[in-house]
Enzyme design. Structure first.
Site, PDB file in Angstrom:
ATOM      1  N   GLU A  69     -10.319 -11.355   1.542  1.00 30.25           N
ATOM      2  CA  GLU A  69     -10.278 -10.532   2.747  1.00 30.25           C
ATOM      3  C   GLU A  69     -11.666  -9.917   2.916  1.00 30.25           C
ATOM      4  OE1 GLU A  69      -8.775  -6.718   5.133  1.00 30.25           O
ATOM      5  OE2 GLU A  69      -9.278  -6.626   3.030  1.00 30.25           O
ATOM      6  N   ASP A  75      -7.938  -8.049  -1.646  1.00 37.34           N
ATOM      7  CA  ASP A  75      -8.097  -7.005  -0.647  1.00 37.34           C
ATOM      8  C   ASP A  75      -9.503  -6.407  -0.697  1.00 37.34           C
ATOM      9  OD1 ASP A  75      -6.918  -5.086   1.289  1.00 37.34           O
ATOM     10  OD2 ASP A  75      -7.402  -3.647  -0.286  1.00 37.34           O
TER      11      ASP A  75
HETATM   12  C1  BGC Z   1      -5.834  -3.653   4.184  1.00 36.23           C
HETATM   13  C2  BGC Z   1      -5.459  -2.344   4.799  1.00 36.23           C
HETATM   14  C3  BGC Z   1      -5.729  -1.240   3.819  1.00 36.23           C
HETATM   15  C4  BGC Z   1      -7.173  -1.302   3.323  1.00 36.23           C
HETATM   16  C5  BGC Z   1      -7.412  -0.393   2.179  1.00 36.23           C
HETATM   17  C6  BGC Z   1      -7.328  -3.510   3.955  1.00 36.23           C
HETATM   18  O1  BGC Z   1      -7.949  -4.613   3.679  1.00 36.23           O
HETATM   19  O2  BGC Z   1      -5.559  -4.743   5.008  1.00 36.23           O
HETATM   20  O3  BGC Z   1      -4.122  -2.337   5.217  1.00 36.23           O
HETATM   21  O4  BGC Z   1      -5.507  -0.010   4.430  1.00 36.23           O
HETATM   22  O5  BGC Z   1      -7.479  -2.590   2.892  1.00 36.23           O
HETATM   23  O6  BGC Z   1      -6.775  -0.869   1.041  1.00 36.23           O
END
Ligand code: BGC
Length: 599
Positions: A245, A203
């Site tokens: 991501e 993430d």
């Molecule tokens: C996630 C979100 C999240 C954010 C903070 C993003 O990459 O997809 O849903 O709010 O990260 O963690």
């Protein structure tokens, strides 16, 4: 997939939140017990990988992306035993499991942060990034949640300093300059690998480090750390995957693949909005251009491609003009805009247009990468923009037309979120049960196309080459892998369209359409002529015909299989008879077409 280290190249990924899928315990919140009960549904749909949204201990102020304990499962969702059973049951069905590694930040409720703010001398103090003077520090870093935050620094009244956060202010960023943080997060990775999971979505991975005078994204230090993570992964484990991501431009995303020694996969963020732009502009140019700007990636790497996910449809990777266009076309509802994006599910974005839904999936399933389906989008589920933040696209899965959409036996008031109940997308209109028994439903359509996609390795592994056409409304490309040559042609227009394709290099090949196994006229010297109904598409295999007048045996076999798929879905009898008839039909058509000079 079991012994294939490159299994993720053939993955069809289903993204879901355990809380939203199925409530096995009757408390109004989905859980691992419920998810296990629904694995057969996912296997039947044909997906072979689940991406689970965060399920860890959390105050849930950002739907679990605010973790307060990395090693504990939120009790609402079950226990570690339940989780491990879920992983085993998924594996039994040949379904891999990817989970979230939220490494950039924690919740402010995490004990590390609680300890850090209590005393400047605490060891945990250095787990986070602090300053007395935020005004001039890291000024070039953009604010991501611009609708709710006005700075990346937040005041901590307890320790009387400001701390750094790229997302909500209740999510302090971890300090990756601290070697203990780097090691601790590596241990978290190992901890979850030992539960049997197959990999991680990393993430918010571009933001791990901060450096003055930069935008604090994609820094070399971040890449070094990711390479470390990868080394530890490869040292002890086989066939595990890191998915980045990184919401960045193609060149920057590609840096997350390294030389094939960093992440195995990365989301192609810039492609997604251009698919939607292409559709409304009725023009293939945005898609062709962005793929033109996408560098080749290492042999052992793969794109993850998607139409929608659990967040707003992000418009960070488009120009301002393009963003205006997207808002004017897709965000008509006054509440639809959120941050730099649009908070709608797939079906409402395109007003439930069935042909457009199919066309979008034709593109998703055939462009380079492993496709991701967001739970409920296989049914055309709707959303509820009134729920605030991104909660409108996270409502309970709609299983039946019964109470609580068959999602839970709890009192309706107890559900973690209200069901979608409007007459167009409500659960009485859109649910798994109804679609299962309707041969023409979107669900059955998805099942059929997933099964076709899985038969051809070229979709996951093949090269991409755009084909010159006389008509820019037609998005046409080749996917080639070993002896498979697939030709895909999508009509982005709402009107019927003709197109001439330059297929000279395939002279004498026979295009066999992959759904019905029907052979089209042989490719000749002249441009290959096709007509399209509105938003129609073709998936062809370009068959080599060894002897004139003879159909390749393989074509018959694949076509027969395709017929088998559609017969099974419609539930009609007399399969064998139908298969023989189709084989006869193919032969006749092939004979005809070998005599036919195309063009
Ligand atoms: C996630 C979100 C999240 C954010 C903070 C993003 O990459 O997809 O849903 O709010 O990260 O963690």
């Amino acid at each position: 997939m079991e012994h294939d280290p490159l299994w993720y190249k053939d993955a069809i990924i289903y993204e879901l939140h355990v809380k939203a899928f199925f409530d096995g315990t009757g408390d109004g919140i989905g859980d691992f017990q419920g998810l296990i009960e629904k694995l057969d549904y996912l296997q039947d749909l044909g997906i072979n990988c689940i991406w689970l949204l965060p399920f860890y201990q959390s105050p849930l102020k950002d739907d679990g992306y605010d973790i307060s304990d990395y090693r504990t499962i939120l009790p609402d969702y079950g226990t570690m035993k339940d989780f491990k059973r879920f992983v085993r049951e998924a594996h039994k069905r040949d379904i891999r499991v990817l989970i979230e590694l939220v490494i950039n930040h924690t919740s402010d409720q995490h004990l590390w942060f609680q300890e850090a703010r209590q005393s400047k001398k605490s060891k945990k103090r250095k787990f986070y990034v602090w300053t007395d003077e935020p005004a001039n520090k890291n000024k070039a870093a953009r604010i991501i949640f611009m609708d709710s935050e006005s700075s990346n620094w937040a005041w901590d009244p307890v320790s009387k300093q400001y701390y750094w956060h790229r997302f909500f202010s209740h999510q302090p960023d971890l300090n990756y300059d601290n070697p203990i943080v780097r090691r601790t997060m590596l241990n978290v990775l190992t901890y979850w690998l030992n539960t049997g999971v197959d990999g991680f979505r990393l993430d918010a991975v571009p933001y791990l480090f901060e450096r003055e005078g930069t935008n604090c994204e994609n820094l070399p230090e971040t890449h070094e750390y990711l390479k470390d993570l990868r080394r530890s992964l490869d040292k002890k484990y086989n066939h595990k995957v890191l998915l980045a991501e990184a919401n960045q431009w193609p060149k920057d995303v590609c840096s997350y693949f390294g030389e094939g020694d960093e992440c195995h996969m990365a989301f192609h963020f810039p492609l997604m909005p251009r698919i939607f732009m292409g559709l409304r502009k009725e023009d293939s140019t945005p898609i062709i251009e962005i793929m033109g700007q996408t560098p080749e990636i290492p042999e052992n790497c793969q794109w993850a491609i998607f139409l929608r996910n659990h967040d707003e449809l992000t418009l960070e990777m488009v120009t301002e003009d393009e963003r205006d266009f997207m808002y004017s076309e897709y965000a008509q509802h006054p509440k639809a805009k959120l941050n730099l994006g649009i908070r709608h599910r797939l079906a409402p974005l395109i007003n439930k247009g069935r042909r457009q839904l199919e066309l979008l999936h034709s593109i998703l399933f055939t462009m380079p990468g492993s496709p991701i389906i967001y739970y409920g989008d296989e049914l055309g589920m709707g959303d509820n923009v009134y729920l605030g933040d991104r909660n409108g696209v996270r409502t309970p899965m709609q299983w039946t037309g019964d109470r609580n959409a068959g999602f839970s036996k709890a009192d309706t008031a107890q559900l973690y979120a209200p069901l979608v109940v409007d007459p167009v997308y409500g659960y009485q209109a859109i649910n798994v049960e109804a679609q299962k028994r309707t041969p023409t439903s979107l669900l059955n359509w998805m099942k059929k196309f997933i099964s076709i996609r899985k038969k051809y390795k070229a979709f996951g592994r093949g090269s991409l080459k755009f084909v010159k056409t006389s008509n820019p409304k037609i998005l046409c490309y080749l996917r080639e892998y070993e002896d498979e040559t697939l030709l895909i042609a999508n009509n982005l227009s709402r009107y019927v369209q003709p197109a001439e394709l330059d297929l000279r290099q395939f002279k004498n090949r026979l295009p066999m359409e992959l759904v019905g196994g029907v052979c089209f006229p042989k490719i000749g010297d002249l441009p290959y002529f096709l007509t399209f109904s509105p938003h129609a598409f073709y998936w062809f295999q370009l068959m080599k015909v060894e002897e004139p007048g003879e159909i390749a045996a393989e074509a018959v076999e694949k076509a027969a299989q395709a017929v088998h798929v559609s017969t099974k879905i419609s539930g009609t009898t007399g399969r064998r008879k139908k298969k023989r008839a189709t084989q006869r039909e193919i032969k006749t058509k092939a004979n005809l077409s070998s005599r036919h000079k195309s063009g």
